[in-house]
Design a protein around this motif. Structure first.
Motif, PDB file in Angstrom:
ATOM      1  N   HIS A 118      -4.175 -23.949  25.878  1.00 30.33           N
ATOM      2  CA  HIS A 118      -3.808 -23.236  24.654  1.00 30.33           C
ATOM      3  C   HIS A 118      -5.060 -22.494  24.190  1.00 30.33           C
ATOM      4  O   HIS A 118      -6.140 -23.078  24.117  1.00 30.33           O
ATOM      5  N   HIS A 131      -2.203 -17.309  18.940  1.00 29.44           N
ATOM      6  CA  HIS A 131      -2.050 -18.507  19.768  1.00 29.44           C
ATOM      7  C   HIS A 131      -1.352 -18.071  21.054  1.00 29.44           C
ATOM      8  O   HIS A 131      -0.202 -17.665  21.020  1.00 29.44           O
ATOM      9  N   HIS A 133      -1.186 -18.374  25.674  1.00 31.61           N
ATOM     10  CA  HIS A 133      -1.320 -19.285  26.810  1.00 31.61           C
ATOM     11  C   HIS A 133      -1.821 -18.513  28.028  1.00 31.61           C
ATOM     12  O   HIS A 133      -1.038 -17.857  28.708  1.00 31.61           O
ATOM     13  N   LEU A 231       7.109 -25.608  22.202  1.00 32.68           N
ATOM     14  CA  LEU A 231       6.067 -26.416  22.840  1.00 32.68           C
ATOM     15  C   LEU A 231       6.346 -27.914  22.701  1.00 32.68           C
ATOM     16  O   LEU A 231       5.460 -28.715  22.430  1.00 32.68           O
ATOM     17  N   HIS A 236       4.254 -26.076  15.856  1.00 32.16           N
ATOM     18  CA  HIS A 236       2.881 -26.256  16.345  1.00 32.16           C
ATOM     19  C   HIS A 236       1.929 -25.978  15.189  1.00 32.16           C
ATOM     20  O   HIS A 236       2.040 -24.958  14.528  1.00 32.16           O
TER      21      HIS A 236
END
Ligand SMILES: [Cu+2]
Length: 316
Positions: A118, A131, A133, A231, A236
């Protein structure tokens, strides 16, 4: 005492001073008993936390509640390919996680919230949040496109898990131009994103102790029927300490236990907790010290991930 002995003694004092400072936040509140642990995500004690002056931290589940202050820790380093970015362009950010010999870590990443890596990128005034990936190449290089359009200094956190330990290594990134820092917003219990209102509740909040932070999502004054899994949980959360942007490790309470099994999390996660509602997402977080924190919550509705942010005042 000869010179080298004196130097050693001085070095020992330094270790005590720095180790003590690093532990101070985690030490507060331990008199009330060990917080509920059991998850394998805790970070190891910091260097200098040698047995003898850190007895309360002997448990492997204990550790600093905050990370993200170092580019290198416990033998692993974050090596960014570059840290300067042009104003306004979509920026390709590449980095490697390296071992003490400088070799890129190519494997051994464990799933944490359904992902091996992350990357959280926040401007240092916490006015922006991203945020993403990154994808890992066979040589161990992680890469992702970032939205770095506004000038300023950013903090980029690589949040990953290796050898059963959660790690957060971080570096600063720079975007040239006229930087107009925004003051930290005053604490408010609600924030909105695209017509969704999200309220924060943390009644038992206290520095140094595990606290529950709960969010409820509503629309047009009515609680949302159901949040979509994101997630492996209902949402999150990232929490950063004002001033040094220390990155807190938080755990979702609803949907827990479904990490790594995305296929099962849909509809099942919320059933884990009897009192959890479909529009609610709860986290366990330890705020190491009193003061203000900036919280970023992401949740999913209608196939879209939405972000809301809060300033939280943590009492002593
Ligand atoms: Cu992520």
């Amino acid at each position: 005492m000869n010179v080298s002995t004196r130097l050693l003694a001085f070095a020992g004092l330094l270790v005590l001073a720095f180790g003590g400072a690093a532990l101070a936040g985690a030490t507060i509140g331990t008199a009330g008993g060990e917080p509920a642990g059991g998850h394998g995500g805790a970070q190891p004690p910091p260097r200098g936390a040698a047995p003898g002056h850190g007895g309360a931290h002997a448990s492997a589940d204990r550790g600093p509640a905050a990370g993200g202050l170092a580019i290198s820790d416990e033998g692993l380093s974050l090596e960014p390919a570059r840290t300067f970015f042009g104003d306004g362009e979509r920026a390709r950010f590449a980095f490697r996680i390296t071992d003490p010999l400088g070799r890129a870590l190519r494997e051994g990443y464990e799933l944490e919230s359904e992902r091996e890596m992350h990357l959280i990128v926040v401007r240092r005034d916490t006015a922006t949040y991203e945020h993403v990936h990154p994808k890992r190449a066979p040589d161990g290089t992680w890469a992702v496109d970032l939205e770095l359009s506004a000038p300023g200094t950013y903090r980029a956190y690589a949040d990953f898990k290796v050898g059963g330990r959660q790690r957060t290594l971080a570096t600063d990134l720079f975007v040239p131009g006229e930087f107009r820092p925004e003051p930290l917003p005053a604490p408010r219990p609600t924030d909105s994103a695209e017509g969704f209102d999200v309220s924060l509740d943390a009644p038992e909040l206290r520095a140094g102790r595990e606290s529950e932070v709960t969010f409820e999502v509503s629309r047009d004054g009515r609680p949302l029927e159901e949040l979509e899994p994101y997630l492996g949980a209902n949402g999150h959360l990232v929490a950063l300490r004002r001033g040094d942007l220390a990155y807190l490790h938080v755990h979702p309470k609803s949907g827990e236990g479904h990490e790594g099994t995305p296929g099962e999390s849909h509809g099942g996660g919320k059933a884990e907790s009897a009192d959890a509602h479909g529009n609610e997402v709860a986290f366990a977080a330890t705020f190491p010290t009193a003061g203000r924190y900036r919280l970023f919550l992401q949740f999913k509705t209608g196939g879209e991930v939405r972000t809301v942010a809060y300033t939280l005042e943590v009492p002593r």
